[in-house]
Scaffold this motif. Sequence first.
Motif, PDB file in Angstrom:
ATOM      1  N   ILE A  94       0.851  -1.193   0.000  1.00 14.03           N
ATOM      2  CA  ILE A  94       0.000   0.000   0.000  1.00 14.03           C
ATOM      3  C   ILE A  94       0.886   1.242   0.000  1.00 14.03           C
ATOM      4  O   ILE A  94       1.980   1.234   0.572  1.00 14.03           O
ATOM      5  CB  ILE A  94      -0.969  -0.004   1.204  1.00 14.03           C
ATOM      6  N   ASP A  95       0.408   2.281  -0.653  1.00 18.02           N
ATOM      7  CA  ASP A  95       1.085   3.567  -0.621  1.00 18.02           C
ATOM      8  C   ASP A  95       0.991   4.103   0.809  1.00 18.02           C
ATOM      9  O   ASP A  95      -0.109   4.299   1.326  1.00 18.02           O
ATOM     10  CB  ASP A  95       0.408   4.509  -1.624  1.00 18.02           C
ATOM     11  N   ASN A  97       1.674   6.986   2.115  1.00 14.34           N
ATOM     12  CA  ASN A  97       1.056   8.310   2.207  1.00 14.34           C
ATOM     13  C   ASN A  97      -0.472   8.191   2.207  1.00 14.34           C
ATOM     14  O   ASN A  97      -1.162   8.856   2.970  1.00 14.34           O
ATOM     15  CB  ASN A  97       1.535   9.188   1.045  1.00 14.34           C
ATOM     16  N   GLU A  98      -0.993   7.297   1.372  1.00 16.17           N
ATOM     17  CA  GLU A  98      -2.436   7.054   1.316  1.00 16.17           C
ATOM     18  C   GLU A  98      -2.947   6.482   2.631  1.00 16.17           C
ATOM     19  O   GLU A  98      -3.998   6.877   3.137  1.00 16.17           O
ATOM     20  CB  GLU A  98      -2.763   6.098   0.154  1.00 16.17           C
ATOM     21  N   LEU A  99      -2.173   5.552   3.223  1.00 18.61           N
ATOM     22  CA  LEU A  99      -2.555   4.982   4.510  1.00 18.61           C
ATOM     23  C   LEU A  99      -2.587   6.074   5.583  1.00 18.61           C
ATOM     24  O   LEU A  99      -3.506   6.131   6.395  1.00 18.61           O
ATOM     25  CB  LEU A  99      -1.588   3.866   4.913  1.00 18.61           C
ATOM     26  N   LYS A 101      -3.248   9.203   5.122  1.00 19.85           N
ATOM     27  CA  LYS A 101      -4.466  10.002   4.884  1.00 19.85           C
ATOM     28  C   LYS A 101      -5.703   9.281   5.418  1.00 19.85           C
ATOM     29  O   LYS A 101      -6.608   9.911   5.982  1.00 19.85           O
ATOM     30  CB  LYS A 101      -4.624  10.296   3.390  1.00 19.85           C
ATOM     31  N   LEU A 102      -5.754   7.956   5.226  1.00 18.70           N
ATOM     32  CA  LEU A 102      -6.890   7.186   5.734  1.00 18.70           C
ATOM     33  C   LEU A 102      -6.939   7.230   7.257  1.00 18.70           C
ATOM     34  O   LEU A 102      -8.016   7.329   7.848  1.00 18.70           O
ATOM     35  CB  LEU A 102      -6.811   5.737   5.249  1.00 18.70           C
ATOM     36  N   ARG A 105      -8.281  10.585   8.281  1.00 20.97           N
ATOM     37  CA  ARG A 105      -9.733  10.595   8.092  1.00 20.97           C
ATOM     38  C   ARG A 105     -10.431   9.796   9.186  1.00 20.97           C
ATOM     39  O   ARG A 105     -11.490  10.181   9.695  1.00 20.97           O
ATOM     40  CB  ARG A 105     -10.084  10.015   6.723  1.00 20.97           C
ATOM     41  N   GLN A 135       6.187   3.572   0.724  1.00 24.70           N
ATOM     42  CA  GLN A 135       5.321   2.404   0.534  1.00 24.70           C
ATOM     43  C   GLN A 135       5.518   1.429   1.684  1.00 24.70           C
ATOM     44  O   GLN A 135       6.618   1.286   2.212  1.00 24.70           O
ATOM     45  CB  GLN A 135       5.640   1.709  -0.794  1.00 24.70           C
TER      46      GLN A 135
END
Length: 197
Positions: A94-95, A97-99, A101-102, A105, A135
């Motif tokens: 998983i990216d 940075n995306e994790l 952000k999640l 949130r 990553q």
Amino acid sequence: MPSFDLRRLLALSTLALASLAASAAQVDVAGVKLDDQIDLRGSKLLLNGAGVRYKAVFKVYTAGLYLGKKADTVEEVLAAPGPKRVTITMLRDIDANELGKLFTRGVEDNSPKSEMSQLIPGLLRMGQMFADQKQLKAGDSFTVDWIPGSGSLVTVRGVPQGEPIKEQAFFNALLRIWIGPSPADYKLKDALLGKSS
């Protein structure tokens, strides 16, 4: 007489091995082994619960919650004194940075609006920690420890990420990602609270 000593030695050895095995028991969660108890800076913590975070039908990561004593409600977990640990092991790439952000949130979705302003500095630091990782690959793990007197310490792949974030409200906000009113995964929430098999 020597055979008696030998039997006694054998019995003591068996007892020692049995107690060692009991203290080193593990739980298997989707192929990830979690110790049923750990030592965190001199405090014995018990695995309160563990489970898998699903996104649609895909397994994303395993999570385990360690506390000083078992708790089966959100209120008990948040109020529990002493050190605590959340451990996450990725089940897919998983990216990072995306994790991050999640997770931000998840904090926003589960924290009282009145707390958000004091959580922002910690969330920015956490977001940067994940962005720096680029990553996370399947098998990579990270922990978030609450250490009274120090704060929340994030460790990724065994490497501590900067100074602890001092406010306990921040650690509790992170816990609510998984056990709050709008958790990342309801089955995982039940598992972390020890309510599922």
